[in-house]
Every structure is written in C-alpha cells, then in structure tokens.
Design a protein around this motif. Structure first.
Motif, PDB file in Angstrom:
ATOM      1  N   ALA A  93       0.835  -1.206   0.000  1.00 56.61           N
ATOM      2  CA  ALA A  93       0.000   0.000   0.000  1.00 56.61           C
ATOM      3  C   ALA A  93       0.874   1.262   0.000  1.00 56.61           C
ATOM      4  O   ALA A  93       0.585   2.230  -0.706  1.00 56.61           O
ATOM      5  CB  ALA A  93      -0.933   0.003   1.217  1.00 56.61           C
ATOM      6  N   GLY A  94       1.938   1.252   0.776  1.00 55.02           N
ATOM      7  CA  GLY A  94       2.856   2.393   0.815  1.00 55.02           C
ATOM      8  C   GLY A  94       3.565   2.595  -0.513  1.00 55.02           C
ATOM      9  O   GLY A  94       3.767   3.723  -0.958  1.00 55.02           O
ATOM     10  N   GLN A  95       3.956   1.497  -1.153  1.00 53.46           N
ATOM     11  CA  GLN A  95       4.601   1.588  -2.462  1.00 53.46           C
ATOM     12  C   GLN A  95       3.633   2.153  -3.500  1.00 53.46           C
ATOM     13  O   GLN A  95       4.019   2.996  -4.318  1.00 53.46           O
ATOM     14  CB  GLN A  95       5.109   0.213  -2.898  1.00 53.46           C
ATOM     15  N   ASN A  96       2.378   1.697  -3.459  1.00 56.98           N
ATOM     16  CA  ASN A  96       1.366   2.220  -4.392  1.00 56.98           C
ATOM     17  C   ASN A  96       1.135   3.705  -4.173  1.00 56.98           C
ATOM     18  O   ASN A  96       1.003   4.478  -5.131  1.00 56.98           O
ATOM     19  CB  ASN A  96       0.054   1.451  -4.263  1.00 56.98           C
ATOM     20  N   LYS A  97       1.098   4.117  -2.915  1.00 61.04           N
ATOM     21  CA  LYS A  97       0.895   5.527  -2.592  1.00 61.04           C
ATOM     22  C   LYS A  97       2.051   6.375  -3.140  1.00 61.04           C
ATOM     23  O   LYS A  97       1.833   7.421  -3.759  1.00 61.04           O
ATOM     24  CB  LYS A  97       0.784   5.707  -1.074  1.00 61.04           C
ATOM     25  N   ALA A  98       3.271   5.900  -2.924  1.00 57.34           N
ATOM     26  CA  ALA A  98       4.446   6.621  -3.418  1.00 57.34           C
ATOM     27  C   ALA A  98       4.415   6.708  -4.943  1.00 57.34           C
ATOM     28  O   ALA A  98       4.717   7.754  -5.517  1.00 57.34           O
ATOM     29  CB  ALA A  98       5.727   5.930  -2.949  1.00 57.34           C
ATOM     30  N   TYR A  99       4.021   5.630  -5.592  1.00 58.06           N
ATOM     31  CA  TYR A  99       3.934   5.634  -7.046  1.00 58.06           C
ATOM     32  C   TYR A  99       2.921   6.666  -7.525  1.00 58.06           C
ATOM     33  O   TYR A  99       3.203   7.441  -8.437  1.00 58.06           O
ATOM     34  CB  TYR A  99       3.550   4.244  -7.559  1.00 58.06           C
ATOM     35  N   ARG A 100       1.752   6.694  -6.903  1.00 59.01           N
ATOM     36  CA  ARG A 100       0.716   7.662  -7.305  1.00 59.01           C
ATOM     37  C   ARG A 100       1.192   9.097  -7.110  1.00 59.01           C
ATOM     38  O   ARG A 100       0.954   9.973  -7.943  1.00 59.01           O
ATOM     39  CB  ARG A 100      -0.582   7.401  -6.543  1.00 59.01           C
ATOM     40  N   ILE A 101       1.880   9.342  -6.005  1.00 54.61           N
ATOM     41  CA  ILE A 101       2.393  10.691  -5.728  1.00 54.61           C
ATOM     42  C   ILE A 101       3.426  11.097  -6.784  1.00 54.61           C
ATOM     43  O   ILE A 101       3.362  12.193  -7.336  1.00 54.61           O
ATOM     44  CB  ILE A 101       3.001  10.771  -4.308  1.00 54.61           C
TER      45      ILE A 101
END
Length: 126
Positions: A93-101
């Motif tokens: 979830a953290g990796q996905n969030k960083a990717y979206r940002i």
C-alpha cells in the motif's frame, strides 16, 4: 543508448575483464586496433563473423554481448538506489501511494512546463 554503443560497451567490458589491450584483441580476432577502438565506441557496425571471432578471443559467446541489463546503468545514480531502498521498506500500500504521488508530481510538472512554454511569446527574431 543505441545498439552499436551498447555492443561496444559490452565488448570493452569483456576485454578489460580479460585484461587484454585493444591491440591484443585485434590480433586474436584478425582485426586492427583502430577497428576495435571504433567498435568499442559504437562508431562502426560489426559483421557477425567478426563478432564471433571477437567473442572467441574473449572466451565467451556472441550472445553474452547482448545480455543487457538497463538497471546496471543506475549504479552511478545513488539517489535512485536510495529511493528503491526507501520503497523496499514499505508495504504494498505504501509503495502504491508513493507511485501515485510521483506519477502525479511528474505528470503535473510536465503539463505545467508545456503550458508555460506555450504561453511564452517567441521573442526570437529572424
């Protein structure tokens, strides 16, 4: 990077690993030192027969020259490795969030750059 330069870089890497000079490689592959230099710099194309002789002289096979890892170039960019390290410590979830940002940041930055360039009057006079 274009194929001839990648191939030349690989040949240079193998040659240096073997501890031989361009002239020694040229002699072992029925070529010239200047040709090997141009080949390593990606300035000339190589015939398959010549490439086979070079591979044999370097105690490898032709296919080893095409084993290219694009991530290998990232070794010289420590900030990318730092980002990878930070991301690897996050859950999915953290990796996905960083990717979206990052995607939003760079997508909007590119859009803003294009907009600002199109709004800027051309002051160049011919």
């Amino acid at each position: 990077m274009e194929t001839t330069k990648l191939l030349g870089t690989k040949i240079r890497q193998f040659r240096k690993l073997r501890g031989i000079t361009q002239e020694q490689l040229a002699e072992a592959s029925d070529s010239t030192g200047s040709y090997i230099g141009k080949l390593e710099r990606g300035e000339v194309n190589v015939q398959i027969k010549t490439l086979e002789k070079i591979a044999e002289a370097l105690n490898t096979n032709v296919f080893a020259f095409f084993d290219y890892n694009p991530y290998e170039e990232l070794k010289n960019q420590p900030w990318i490795w730092e980002c990878i390290h930070i991301l690897s410590q996050q859950n999915e979830a953290g990796q996905n969030k960083a990717y979206r940002i990052l995607k939003e940041l760079f997508t909007s930055s590119q859009s803003e750059l294009l907009e600002s360039n199109s709004d800027t009057p051309d002051t160049h006079e011919e």
